[in-house]
Enzyme design. Structure first.
Site, PDB file in Angstrom:
ATOM      1  CG  ASP A 133      -1.837   1.354   1.313  1.00  0.00           C
ATOM      2  OD1 ASP A 133      -2.304   1.669   0.295  1.00  0.00           O
ATOM      3  OD2 ASP A 133      -2.092   1.633   2.355  1.00  0.00           O
ATOM      4  CB  SER A 134       0.347   4.894  -0.364  1.00  0.00           C
ATOM      5  OG  SER A 134      -0.833   4.936   0.430  1.00  0.00           O
ATOM      6  CB  CYS A 148      -3.374   0.424  -2.403  1.00  0.00           C
ATOM      7  SG  CYS A 148      -3.269   2.346  -2.742  1.00  0.00           S
ATOM      8  CD  GLU A 201       0.753   6.273   6.483  1.00  0.00           C
ATOM      9  OE1 GLU A 201       1.806   5.985   6.755  1.00  0.00           O
ATOM     10  OE2 GLU A 201      -0.119   5.232   6.145  1.00  0.00           O
ATOM     11  CB  CYS A 222      -9.234   5.005   0.703  1.00  0.00           C
ATOM     12  SG  CYS A 222      -7.572   5.438   1.435  1.00  0.00           S
ATOM     13  CG  HIS A 255      -4.348   5.144   4.421  1.00  0.00           C
ATOM     14  ND1 HIS A 255      -4.100   4.647   3.502  1.00  0.00           N
ATOM     15  CD2 HIS A 255      -3.491   5.435   5.316  1.00  0.00           C
ATOM     16  CE1 HIS A 255      -2.523   4.486   3.353  1.00  0.00           C
ATOM     17  NE2 HIS A 255      -2.453   5.194   4.633  1.00  0.00           N
TER      18      HIS A 255
END
Ligand code: DGL
Length: 270
Positions: A16-17, A79, A157, A189, A191
């Site tokens: 994932d990012s 992702c 994050e 998403c 996240h």
């Protein structure tokens, strides 16, 4: 006769990012607690959502090379943004299987009573051809309202999942969907599930929040069985296993191109 390939433990590569893909990993590891995992967070390039899709596609190829070099047998693109930008090209260029993510429009469309569903995702996902094609199938019968979770990836994050700042940031992107009358909201998403408590606090209990991760985990098991990476007895126990918690000592290697602490912080809470 025993098939030795089937008995070998598989290595599952996940990327994932950033830390978002851990929302997918946590569902996978409930079903497959005994496999090996390598998780790659491209934190140095996070967020992907506003980046050119060519860049995200290139990073997806580089990360795939890295994970395959580490022995991955199968790769989960945990992702939505990277899946939209790269899955077709990855499938063309590599022989291993890829499992991708996409906003779960179908379950929301089937469940809505108001006829309005909300999709929360990054700008990259919402403008991608894959998503646009998928949503076209439902738009004759329902209204799909979209919103970018502005600042949401950064909240995750930074480990900032609840409290006044998280609430204000989450509220700003949720309100357009609530105002439009959406009764089912898709988290497009990976996240965003980490902000679920804050999201549900704002929407109240009557709006259903849909996280596709459990369905993606089941799909991974099915593909692994088909590929001979898992014994076919595994499928029969899927339902029972999805109710158990995260195993205590999973065999996972966490890797980040940037801030490993961001990843470890989220890993601790799953
Ligand atoms: N977690 C990602 C997704 O599912 C990417 C978010 C981002 O980096 O912008 O789209």
């Amino acid at each position: 006769m025993t098939n030795l390939n089937i008995l070998k433990m598989a290595t599952i590569g996940i990327f994932d990012s950033g830390s978002g893909g851990l929302s997918v990993y946590r569902e996978i590891v409930k079903l497959l607690p005994d496999q090996k995992y390598i998780y790659y967070s491209d934190n140095a390039n996070c967020p992907y959502g506003e980046k050119e899709s060519d860049f995200v596609c290139r990073r997806s190829h580089e990360i795939t090379d890295f994970l395959l070099g580490k022995g991955a047998d199968i790769i989960v693109i945990a992702c939505n943004t990277a899946t939209g930008a790269s899955i077709a090209s990855l499938r063309k260029d590599y022989s291993n299987k890829f499992i991708g993510m996409e906003p779960a429009v179908k379950p929301a469309a089937l469940a809505t009573n108001t006829g309005v569903i909300g999709v929360l995702a990054t700008a990259g996902t919402l403008s991608g051809a894959k998503y646009l094609l998928n949503k076209e199938k439902y738009e004759d019968n329902i209204r799909i309202v979209e919103s970018i979770g502005k600042g949401w990836v950064e909240l995750v994050e930074n480990g900032n999942l609840t409290g006044p700042e998280a609430e204000a940031t989450v509220r700003a992107s949720l309100l357009p969907l609530m105002d439009a009358g959406a009764d089912n909201i898709v988290l497009g998403c990976t996240h965003y599930p980490f902000l679920r408590e804050t999201i549900q606090k704002i929407t109240g209990p009557d709006i259903r929040i849909i996280d596709p991760a459990p369905a993606v985990a089941r799909q991974l098991v099915k593909v692994m069985i088909k590929e001979g990476l898992l014994p076919d007895t595994e499928e029969a126990v899927l339902e029972g296993k999805s109710n158990v918690g995260t195993p205590k000592n999973p065999d996972i290697q966490l890797i980040s191109s940037g801030d490993i602490q961001a990843l470890e912080r989220i890993f601790k809470i799953i």
